[in-house]
Scaffold this active site. Sequence first.
Site, short mmCIF file in Angstrom:
data_model
loop_
_atom_site.label_atom_id
_atom_site.label_comp_id
_atom_site.label_asym_id
_atom_site.label_seq_id
_atom_site.Cartn_x
_atom_site.Cartn_y
_atom_site.Cartn_z
N HIS A 140 -8.86 -5.80 7.29
CA HIS A 140 -8.11 -4.72 7.94
C HIS A 140 -7.07 -5.36 8.87
O HIS A 140 -7.39 -6.27 9.61
CB HIS A 140 -9.13 -3.91 8.75
CG HIS A 140 -8.63 -2.65 9.35
ND1 HIS A 140 -9.31 -2.03 10.38
CD2 HIS A 140 -7.57 -1.87 9.08
CE1 HIS A 140 -8.68 -0.92 10.70
NE2 HIS A 140 -7.62 -0.80 9.94
N ARG B 253 0.87 -1.17 0.00
CA ARG B 253 0.00 0.00 0.00
C ARG B 253 0.90 1.22 0.00
O ARG B 253 1.85 1.29 0.80
CB ARG B 253 -0.88 0.01 1.25
CG ARG B 253 -1.87 1.16 1.28
CD ARG B 253 -2.57 1.29 2.61
NE ARG B 253 -1.92 2.30 3.43
CZ ARG B 253 -2.51 2.92 4.46
NH1 ARG B 253 -3.76 2.62 4.78
NH2 ARG B 253 -1.87 3.83 5.16
N ARG C 73 -13.49 -5.25 3.54
CA ARG C 73 -12.37 -5.15 4.49
C ARG C 73 -12.75 -5.36 5.95
O ARG C 73 -11.94 -5.13 6.85
CB ARG C 73 -11.72 -3.76 4.33
CG ARG C 73 -10.83 -3.77 3.14
CD ARG C 73 -10.06 -2.52 2.91
NE ARG C 73 -9.40 -1.92 4.05
CZ ARG C 73 -8.35 -2.42 4.69
NH1 ARG C 73 -7.84 -3.58 4.33
NH2 ARG C 73 -7.82 -1.76 5.71
N ASP D 159 -4.99 3.96 -0.18
CA ASP D 159 -6.09 4.20 0.76
C ASP D 159 -6.47 5.68 0.73
O ASP D 159 -5.63 6.55 1.00
CB ASP D 159 -5.63 3.79 2.17
CG ASP D 159 -6.76 3.78 3.19
OD1 ASP D 159 -7.86 4.26 2.87
OD2 ASP D 159 -6.52 3.29 4.31
N HIS E 251 -9.00 6.90 2.57
CA HIS E 251 -9.44 7.20 3.93
C HIS E 251 -10.70 8.04 3.96
O HIS E 251 -10.80 9.01 4.73
CB HIS E 251 -8.32 7.87 4.72
CG HIS E 251 -8.00 7.12 5.97
ND1 HIS E 251 -8.77 7.22 7.09
CD2 HIS E 251 -7.04 6.21 6.24
CE1 HIS E 251 -8.28 6.42 8.00
NE2 HIS E 251 -7.24 5.78 7.51
N GLU F 299 -4.19 -7.32 5.12
CA GLU F 299 -3.29 -6.23 5.49
C GLU F 299 -2.43 -6.69 6.68
O GLU F 299 -2.93 -7.33 7.61
CB GLU F 299 -4.12 -5.01 5.90
CG GLU F 299 -3.30 -3.80 6.32
CD GLU F 299 -4.17 -2.61 6.71
OE1 GLU F 299 -5.38 -2.80 6.96
OE2 GLU F 299 -3.65 -1.49 6.77
N GLU G 268 -13.37 -1.31 6.61
CA GLU G 268 -12.65 -1.48 7.88
C GLU G 268 -13.43 -0.92 9.07
O GLU G 268 -13.22 -1.34 10.19
CB GLU G 268 -11.24 -0.87 7.80
CG GLU G 268 -11.21 0.63 7.63
CD GLU G 268 -9.80 1.18 7.52
OE1 GLU G 268 -9.02 0.65 6.73
OE2 GLU G 268 -9.50 2.16 8.23
N GLU H 17 -8.87 2.11 -1.83
CA GLU H 17 -9.60 1.81 -0.58
C GLU H 17 -10.36 3.02 -0.05
O GLU H 17 -9.84 4.14 -0.09
CB GLU H 17 -8.55 1.36 0.45
CG GLU H 17 -9.10 1.06 1.81
CD GLU H 17 -7.98 0.65 2.77
OE1 GLU H 17 -6.93 0.14 2.30
OE2 GLU H 17 -8.14 0.86 3.99
N TYR I 161 -2.35 11.91 6.13
CA TYR I 161 -2.65 10.66 6.81
C TYR I 161 -1.94 9.51 6.10
O TYR I 161 -1.69 9.55 4.90
CB TYR I 161 -4.16 10.41 6.77
CG TYR I 161 -4.59 9.89 5.43
CD1 TYR I 161 -4.73 10.75 4.35
CD2 TYR I 161 -4.77 8.53 5.24
CE1 TYR I 161 -5.05 10.26 3.12
CE2 TYR I 161 -5.09 8.04 4.00
CZ TYR I 161 -5.24 8.91 2.95
OH TYR I 161 -5.54 8.42 1.71
N TRP J 180 -11.65 11.84 8.65
CA TRP J 180 -10.25 11.45 8.86
C TRP J 180 -9.89 10.31 7.95
O TRP J 180 -10.58 9.33 7.87
CB TRP J 180 -9.98 11.01 10.31
CG TRP J 180 -8.50 10.88 10.45
CD1 TRP J 180 -7.60 11.91 10.48
CD2 TRP J 180 -7.74 9.67 10.48
NE1 TRP J 180 -6.33 11.41 10.52
CE2 TRP J 180 -6.38 10.04 10.52
CE3 TRP J 180 -8.07 8.31 10.45
CZ2 TRP J 180 -5.34 9.10 10.55
CZ3 TRP J 180 -7.06 7.38 10.49
CH2 TRP J 180 -5.70 7.77 10.53
C1 CS2 Z 1 -5.98 2.42 7.83
C2 CS2 Z 1 -5.76 2.37 9.32
O1 CS2 Z 1 -4.95 0.33 7.77
C3 CS2 Z 1 -5.70 1.09 7.19
O2 CS2 Z 1 -6.19 0.86 6.11
O3 CS2 Z 1 -7.16 2.92 7.38
O4 CS2 Z 1 -4.53 2.96 9.56
C4 CS2 Z 1 -6.79 3.05 10.21
O5 CS2 Z 1 -6.68 4.41 10.10
C5 CS2 Z 1 -6.64 2.65 11.63
O6 CS2 Z 1 -6.60 1.26 11.73
C6 CS2 Z 1 -7.78 3.24 12.46
O7 CS2 Z 1 -7.92 2.62 13.65
MG MG Z 2 -7.79 2.00 5.56
#
Ligand code: CS2
Ligand code: MG
Length: 402
Positions: free
Chosen positions: A312, A147, A283, A210, A212, A339, A262, A236, A159, A402
């Site tokens: 996830h 990723r 996920r 990702d 997000h 992941e 996730e 993602e 992020y 976020w």
């Molecule tokens: C992310 C994570 O792994 C991922 O794909 O989206 O870092 C996520 O932000 C955290 O697991 C949130 O708890």
């Molecule tokens: Mg993610």
Amino acid sequence: MKITDAKVIVCSPGRNFVTLKVTTEDGLYGLGDATLNGRELAVASYLADHVIPLLIGRDARRVEDTWQYLYKGAYWRRGPVTMTAISAVDTALWDIKGKSLNVPVYQLLGGASRDAVMVYGHASGADIESTLHAVAEYLRLGYKAVRVQSGVPGMATVYGVGRGDFYYEPAEPGRPPECLWSSEAYLNFVPHLFERLRKEFGSAVHLLHDVHHRLTPIEAARLGKSLEPYHLFWLEDPVPAELQESFRLIRQHTTTPLAVGEVFNSVYDCQQLIQEQLIDYIRTTVVHAGGISHLRKIASLAELYHVRTGCHGATDMSPVCIAAALHFDLSVHNFGIQEYMRHSAETERVFSHAYTFSDGMMHPGDAPGLGVDIDEGLAAQYPYRRAYLPVNRRLDGTIHSW
Ligand code: CS2
Ligand code: MG
């Protein structure tokens, strides 16, 4: 096989984890991950104050009945706190069942459907050059799938971009840090990143990205379209998924494969996405989607619609969850990818495990049950530290996803 004791272990070896330990009259015990990043103590209380009193005296072998008892019996169904608590109980009971029958859990789930499980790691950097360097590191470690997230010119923090070390840990002790976001800067930048990645690393490596939950459907459609020449394994969380039908619009415009889920905690969160074939990968994972029992039901629905799993596996999934996910991944036919972010050395010391990584693939191991344990004495040396995920604002100060 009566349950005689159950307790919640909260510890912070590198990051916070909540673990449920269920013990039976024969002295067997099982573990379940109950970690809900940034809201950990809510689940700890839900378990200790409301669930554990119901477990004492129950037959540990009745995994499905216990699941239904906690889900239907609570009256208040679903939601991340409830479902994380139910997941922990379910996972611990599968662990006990495996130990009592002296088999690894995947043998109870139909046996292995594959030799090993392909995983993806997280490469990131402040700019394109350092991101390319991080991807090369992952390839040297044997990863077949990576990723990739990168800092965006004009934005101070992004992020998914680590803070200098190999491990990316998004939660931070203290009050939540605030980041600034510009969808336009991001949308203009990401295609250049993936163009460079394909030039540098060729077409064999699987590349993932990702978003997000940060875009609108039409922006996500634009991104998916602009990334088509670089054939991602998946894009993602392109949009917030409370509105499942927003994926229809993205789907109409792009052949880039889509992954989401996730933050979902039940089959009801993804039913439409799966049945309308609006996504390619689901996920949901063991700890937040009702444990091994419920995740298998999601996977069965997904299998009918050509949707594959992609659990996830960020650092907030404890080694107990990763072990459970690997048993699930090895057994379900429609597995896609797992992941795997790698835990810190402190976490690895507190949680010993039978699962292994080799050449980009993982295996849960053949120890009875889940094959994972917690050193409670060591865990006690790492007390809970309140930590939060960052908060995100657009350039004008408006709160953004976020
Ligand atoms: C992310 C994570 O792994 C991922 O794909 O989206 O870092 C996520 O932000 C955290 O697991 C949130 O708890
Ligand atoms: Mg993610």
